[in-house]
Write an enzyme that holds these catalytic residues in place. Structure first.
Site, PDB file in Angstrom:
ATOM      1  N   SER A 207       0.845  -1.196   0.000  1.00 42.26           N
ATOM      2  CA  SER A 207       0.000   0.000   0.000  1.00 42.26           C
ATOM      3  C   SER A 207       0.878   1.243   0.000  1.00 42.26           C
ATOM      4  O   SER A 207       2.031   1.223   0.445  1.00 42.26           O
ATOM      5  CB  SER A 207      -0.889  -0.003   1.250  1.00 42.26           C
ATOM      6  OG  SER A 207      -1.528   1.238   1.437  1.00 42.26           O
TER       7      SER A 207
ATOM      8  N   TYR B 295      -1.170  -0.482  10.848  1.00 39.27           N
ATOM      9  CA  TYR B 295      -1.429  -0.788   9.438  1.00 39.27           C
ATOM     10  C   TYR B 295      -0.271  -0.295   8.580  1.00 39.27           C
ATOM     11  O   TYR B 295       0.271  -1.041   7.756  1.00 39.27           O
ATOM     12  CB  TYR B 295      -2.738  -0.139   8.982  1.00 39.27           C
ATOM     13  CG  TYR B 295      -3.034  -0.355   7.509  1.00 39.27           C
ATOM     14  CD1 TYR B 295      -3.576  -1.562   7.070  1.00 39.27           C
ATOM     15  CD2 TYR B 295      -2.755   0.628   6.560  1.00 39.27           C
ATOM     16  CE1 TYR B 295      -3.838  -1.771   5.717  1.00 39.27           C
ATOM     17  CE2 TYR B 295      -3.020   0.419   5.206  1.00 39.27           C
ATOM     18  CZ  TYR B 295      -3.560  -0.784   4.797  1.00 39.27           C
ATOM     19  OH  TYR B 295      -3.813  -0.988   3.465  1.00 39.27           O
TER      20      TYR B 295
END
Length: 259
Positions: free
Chosen positions: A141, A154
């Site tokens: 990501s 995350y």
């Protein structure tokens, strides 16, 4: 008789995993679909068999459980499956203050984004090297390029995944194994999901379609692998933040990421 080869797609029941499975099946690639939802996997497997006349095997598993990656690899070996492409896609995100989020849920995220990827890669890579061909796509990501307050763990797991994937590529490319590190920004809502009907705020660089992200990843795989940051604005953002003092980055990001 030569055994058929497969692509293993984790998190295949929805999101990018579903679109990876469809794109690979359209290429006449047999697929193994791994996720927790057996009903969704069965439906997708049936769709791919009917549309593309490929082998599509659904495997229900929870890769957030301890040692799940090793168990899945063992199951594939016992079933005689030959995996030539591994798509490590399964994942989820949590937002909020680190101290207030459930610890077990955060540990599941570490196991899913990192431990399961390491385990599957470790188990499935040696046969690829022995054959002199194969591929691995790790779905990371844009969040892995900077610390993100209120999504601290995350962004940390995605940072690990990005650096692990890019470093490993340099080790395995000499053996004919292609590795892609895919770092998308925010994806457009999937119209097939109920969450696709929710209103969403705008983000810098806009949202990206699942199909275009998958297409860019497969194009890079065909070209030999490497880092993929879909979207021109996302690429510029990743490059520009290197010019910002490291201590300033989390302060800037916190203003946008606070729930």
């Amino acid at each position: 008789m030569t055994r058929p080869s497969y692509a293993l797609v984790t998190g295949a029941s929805m999101g990018l995993g579903k679109f990876f499975a469809r794109a690979l099946a359209a290429r006449k690639q047999n697929v193994i679909l791994a996720a927790r939802s057996g009903e969704r996997l069965d439906a997708l497997a049936g769709e791919l068999r009917d549309a593309h006349a490929v082998l599509a095997e659904p495997l229900v598993c929870d890769l957030a459980a301890p040692g799940a990656g090793q168990r899945l690899a063992r199951q594939l070996g016992e079933g005689g499956f030959s995996v030539e492409l591994l798509v490590n896609n399964a994942g989820f995100g949590l937002r909020g203050e680190f101290r207030e989020l459930p610890l077990e849920r955060q540990l599941e995220m570490i196991r899913l984004h990192n431990s399961a990827v390491v385990e599957l890669t470790f188990e499935l890579l040696p046969p690829m090297i022995e054959r002199g061909r194969g591929g691995i796509i790790n779905v990371s990501s844009m969040a892995g390029f900077q610390p993100i307050p209120y999504a601290a763990l995350y962004s940390a797991t995605k940072s690990f995944l990005t650096t692990f994937s890019m470093a490993l590529r340099e080790e395995v490319r000499q053996y004919g194994v292609r590795m892609v590190t895919l770092c998308p920004g925010r994806l457009r809502a999937d119209p097939e999901e109920a969450s696709g009907q929710e209103r969403r705020g705008k983000v810098p660089g806009g949202e990206q379609g699942h199909e275009e992200v998958v297409a860019e990843a497969l194009k890079k795989l065909d070209a030999g692998g490497g880092l993929v940051i879909p979207g021109r604005v996302n690429r510029l953002t990743a490059a520009a933040q290197r010019l910002i003092p490291p201590n300033a980055v989390p302060k800037i990001v916190a203003r946008r990421s606070k729930p």
